[in-house]
Design an enzyme around this catalytic site. Structure first.
Site, PDB file in Angstrom:
ATOM      1  CB  SER A   1      71.729   6.013  66.075  1.00 28.59           C
ATOM      2  OG  SER A   1      70.919   4.938  65.623  1.00 28.59           O
TER       3      SER A   1
ATOM      4  CE  LYS B   1      70.099 -10.493  26.705  1.00 27.66           C
ATOM      5  NZ  LYS B   1      70.563  -9.826  27.956  1.00 27.66           N
TER       6      LYS B   1
ATOM      7  CB  CYS C   1      70.748 -12.909  30.213  1.00 27.54           C
ATOM      8  SG  CYS C   1      70.382 -12.219  31.850  1.00 27.54           S
TER       9      CYS C   1
END
Length: 730
Positions: free
Chosen positions: A356, A113, A174
C-alpha cells in the site's frame, strides 16, 4: 589441567521430517568429532522436531524416533564421544520428553524432563508427564528391536548424572533452568562439572539477554561448564527458534553461535579447563559447607577418561563479548529467516504482497528484501543447501544461481498496489519506489471497477446505494463501503498469487503475505477477511512503534532509502474519500494512539490486568496528565473495542511470534471471543473508584459504531462476521 573439548549446536529441524532431522544430527556429530570434541549436545526433541504438538500422542512418532536413534548407535557416530540426543520416550503408560545420553554405541542413561514448559506458546503437559522420582534411577527396558540391535536390554532412567573417571556430566533440560530451584544447584554440590541444556527456545524481541543471564548465573557462584543447544529456524509453525547455542564457564561466555542464520547445521566448539571449575568451587567456603551436607543424587559410572592432559598446543577458549542484535536487526533477521524456511519447505515459488505504501506493508516488503540479501550472502559464503534451494525456488537453469538480491527478488516476489478512487498519488509513488529498491515484480491495479460492480449488484438487490459519511451517509454505510474495498483486495491478492506464476510460465504458486501489526489486531482495527487474511504474516506480533523504528533502521542498513519517507507519513487506511477538510487517519479512527495500544496490550497480557486493575495501574502511570475520569474513559474505550472485535483473532493469519502481548487466539492468547462488550460489573467498579477519588462519576456512552452494532435489548455486544474495522493500509 583437565582439558575438555565440547561441542554444542544450532540445528534447523522440522517437525515430523525424520530424514531431514537425522541428517542434521549426523552432520553435527561428524563436525564435532572432526574438531576433537568428546561431548556433543543437540537441541531438545531434535529427532522429531520440537513442534510436533499432538503428533507426540501418536505411537508412530515415538517409534520413528527409536528407529532413528538405532541408526545412529549402529554406526560409528558415538565412538569416543558422549552424545546427548533429544526424543520422546514411552515408559509404561507415561510419555516423557527425554535426553538420551549415548557413548561408544551404547545408551548410558536416559534423562526424562522433570519440569515442563506449559505457558505462553508451550503446552508440554498436554503431551508429556514430568519425572517425579528424584530419589532414584530406575531400569528402563529398551524396546525389543532396539535391545536386539544394541545387545543391551535395559538402561538407567531418571534424574541423575554420569560419572566418568575424571569428571561428572549431567543434563538440565530447557525449562528446568528457569525454575525456582533448578537441578544444577543440587548437581553442582554433587560434583557435576559439565551441564548439558538441550532447549527449544523461540525468538522474542529483546529476550536473549534473559536467557544468557540465566546461563551465566548458573555457573557464576557455583562454577561449572554450562553447554546450551537450541533449535534454529521455523520448525513448522509460528515460532522461530533463534539458536544462540553457547558454552559458559564459571559465569563467562567462551563460545556463542549465531542467533539468526540460514544454515541448517552450526556447531559451536569450546576447549575448557575443568580444573578452573574445581578451583573456583574450592575457594568458596559456603559452597564447601553446603556440599558437605548435600542431598545425594544417583549416578551412572562410566569407566572412561574423557579429559586430555595439559598440552601447550591445545588453546583454551577465552571469555568473549556477548553478541546482541538490536531490536531493529531482530525484526529484519528473525522474520527474514522464518520466511525463507517457510518458502523453501512449503513448495511455493515465491511471495505476493499487497503493498500500500504504508508503514506495515512496507515493513513486510523490507523483510522479504532482507531475506533475499541473506540468501545471496549465504550462497557467496559457500552454503550449498541455501544455493540448491534458491536455484529450485528461483527457477534458475544452466548452472546459474542468485548473485544479486534484487535480481533474486524479481524472480520470487510480487508486490501489488491495489488503488482506488480514495488512494493518494503519494502512497502509489512510495509503493513503486520501494518495489524498485527491493527488486520485486510490481503491479499497479485499480479496483474501482470491481467495487462499482458490487455496489451496482447491491443496488439491484436492495434498491439502495450506500454513501460515505463525508457525502452524507451513515456510519453503517461508511463502514460497509470501506470493508468492500478491503475484502476485494484479499480476493484479488489470492487470485494473482495463484495465477501470475502461470502467466509467467513459472511452476508452483505464491504465498500471500499479510501485514497487520500486533496493535491493530489487539484493537481489532482490521477488516475480517481483508488483506489481514493471508497465508502467513511476518509482522503480526510486532508493535507499530517497533515497526516504525525498524523502517528508519532499514532505510540506512538495508539500502531501501524510501522507507524513511514512508515512516514519516501519518498512518491512514485510505478507504474514505479525500476532501480538503477531511483526511482519514488511523489513530483518529481507532480513538487511541498506537503508543497507548502498546500500553494496554502489555497490561492486559503480560501483567494479566482486567479493566479495573488496568485502570488502577494507569491512574499511576498517566495521573500527572489525565484525571481518573479521563483514564477510565480510555480504559473503557479499549476494552469495548477489544471485546467487540475479539472474534477476529480466531481467523487471524498465522503470524511470526515476536511480542509477549500478542492477542493471537489460536496458540498464544487463549481467551473467549464472545464478550459482554459493556463489561457492566467491571466498568461500574471503575466508576465507583473514580467517584471515590474525585467525586466525578464517569458516564460511558454505549454505542456500536465503528466495530459493528451492539446487540439490542441488553444482548452481548458482538460484531457479525461480515463486519469489521478498516485496516491501516491495504
Amino acid at each position: 589441567m583437565r582439558l575438555l573439548k565440547v561441542a554444542t549446536c544450532n540445528l534447523n529441524q522440522w517437525a515430523m521430517d525424520f530424514d531431514c532431522n537425522l541428517k542434521h544430527i549426523k552432520d553435527s556429530i561428524t563436525r564435532a568429532k572432526e574438531v576433537g570434541a568428546v561431548i556433543r549436545l543437540g537441541p531438545e526433541l531434535e529427532i522429531t522436531g520440537y513442534g510436533c504438538e499432538d503428533h507426540f500422542l501418536e505411537l508412530d512418532t515415538v517409534n520413528h524416533a527409536w528407529e532413528c536413534l538405532k541408526e545412529i548407535l549402529l554406526g560409528d557416530w558415538t565412538d569416543g564421544i558422549l552424545c546427548s540426543i533429544g526424543m520422546p520416550i514411552i515408559r509404561g503408560s507415561e510419555r516423557y520428553n527425554c535426553q538420551v545420553l549415548c557413548f561408544n554405541r551404547k545408551i548410558v542413561m536416559i534423562r526424562p524432563k522433570m519440569w515442563l514448559a506449559n505457558d505462553g506458546n508451550y503446552r508440554e503437559l498436554r503431551w508429556f508427564t514430568t519425572w517425579k522420582q528424584k530419589d532414584q534411577l530406575v531400569e528402563f527396558q529398551l524396546p525389543p528391536e532396539i535391545s536386539e540391535a544394541l545387545s543391551q536390554t535395559s538402561v538407567p532412567f531418571g534424574y541423575g548424572y554420569i560419572q566418568f573417571l575424571d569428571t561428572a556430566v549431567a543434563a538440565e533440560i530447557c525449562e528446568e533452568l528457569f525454575t525456582p530451584n533448578p537441578p544444577h544447584t543440587e548437581l553442582a554440590l554433587n560434583g557435576v562439572e559439565v551441564f548439558l541444556n538441550a532447549s527449544g527456545s523461540h525468538h522474542q524481541l529483546r529476550k536473549l539477554d534473559l536467557r544468557l543471564r540465566a546461563f551465566i548465573g548458573a555457573t557464576h557462584t557455583r562454577g561449572g561448564v554450562y553447554m546450551y543447544s537450541n533449535h534454529q529456524g521455523c520448525d513448522g509453525a509460528r515460532l522461530y527458534y533463534d539458536g544462540c547455542s553457547c558454552v559458559v564457564v564459571n559465569g563467562e561466555v567462551v563460545a556463542q553461535g549465531s542467533q539468526f542464520s540460514l544454515k541448517d547445521v552450526e556447531v559451536v566448539v569450546a576447549q575448557v579447563d575443568l580444573d578452573a571449575v574445581a578451583s573456583l568451587r574450592g575457594s568458596i567456603s559456603s559452597f564447601q559447607e553446603q556440599a558437605s551436607c548435600k542431598t545425594k543424587v544417583s549416578s551412572v559410572a562410566v569407566p572412561y577418561n574423557i579429559c586430555k592432559p595439559f598440552n601447550l598446543k591445545m588453546l583454551l577458549s577465552s571469555p568473549q563479548k556477548i553478541m546482541y542484535h538490536s531490536p531493529e536487526e531482530e525484526i529484519a533477521f528473525g522474520p527474514g529467516c522464518w520466511l525463507w524456511d517457510y518458502l523453501r519447505r512449503s513448495g511455493a515459488s515465491g511471495f505476493l504482497l499487497p503493498l500500500s505504501g504504508g508503514a506495515d506493508s512496507s515493513s513486510v516488503a523490507a523483510i522479504v528484501g532482507c531475506m533475499c540479501q541473506l540468501v545471496v550472502k549465504e550462497i557467496a559464503n559457500g552454503d550449498e543447501q541455501v544455493k540448491a534451494d534458491a536455484i529450485r525456488i528461483g527457477n534458475y537453469a544452466d548452472g546459474k544461481f542468485p548473485t544479486d538480491s534484487k535480481e533474486f527478488a524479481k524472480r520470487i516476489f510480487y508486490t501489488v498496489y491495489m488503488g482506488s478512487e480514495n488512494s493518494s498519488e503519494a502512497t502509489k509513488t512510495r509503493a513503486k519506489v520501494l518495489a524498485d529498491e527491493i527488486g520485486s515484480w510490481h503491479l499497479d491495479v485499480c479496483i474501482d471497477g470491481v467495487v462499482s460492480s458490487l455496489l451496482s449488484l447491491f443496488q439491484t438487490v436492495t434498491g439502495k446505494r450506500p454513501r460515505y459519511k463525508v457525502d452524507g451517509g451513515s456510519n453503517v454505510e461508511n463502514l460497509g463501503l470501506q470493508n468492500i474495498q478491503a475484502r476485494i483486495r484479499m480476493v484479488l491478492a489470492f487470485m494473482l498469487a495463484s495465477l501470475l506464476p502461470w502467466v509467467h510460465n513459472k511452476k508452483g504458486f505464491y504465498l500471500v503475505l499479510g501485514s497487520s501489526n500486533v496493535d491493530e489486531a489487539l484493537r481489532g482495527y482490521l477488516t475480517k477477511y481483508d488483506c489481514s487474511a493471508a497465508d502467513i504474516n511476518p509482522i503480526g506480533s510486532i508493535s507499530k512503534q517497533d515497526l516504525r523504528t525498524f523502517l528508519r533502521w532499514a532505510a540506512n542498513h538495508l539500502g531501501y532509502s524510501s522507507l524513511a519517507e514512508i515512516e514519516a507519513a501519518p498512518p491512514t487506511a485510505e478507504l474514505e474519500p479525500i476532501r480538503s477538510n477531511y483526511s482519514q487517519l488511523d489513530e483518529v479512527d481507532m480513538g487511541m494512539t498506537y503508543e497507548e495500544l502498546s500500553v494496554y496490550g502489555r497490561l492486559r497480557k503480560i501483567f494479566r490486568c482486567g479493566p479495573v486493575s488496568m485502570f488502577k495501574n494507569l491512574c499511576y502511570k498517566w495521573g500527572a496528565t489525565l484525571t481518573p475520569s479521563e483514564v477510565a474513559d480510555k480504559v473503557k474505550h479499549f476494552f469495548k473495542y477489544y471485546s467487540i472485535n475479539r472474534h477476529k483473532m480466531t481467523v487471524l493469519t498465522p503470524s511470526y511470534h515476536a511480542e509477549s502481548y500478542s492477542p493471537e487466539d489460536n496458540r498464544f492468547d487463549l481467551r473467549q471471543f464472545l464478550y459482554n462488550a459493556r463489561w457492566p460489573y467491571q466498568f461500574r467498579k471503575m466508576d465507583e473508584l473514580v467517584q471515590e477519588m474525585n467525586g466525578d462519576r464517569v458516564a460511558f456512552k454505549e454505542t456500536g459504531e465503528d466495530g459493528g452494532t451492539a446487540a439490542g435489548g441488553g444482548g452481548m455486544g458482538v460484531v457479525a462476521a461480515a463486519s469489521g474495522n478498516p485496516k491501516a493500509g491495504f
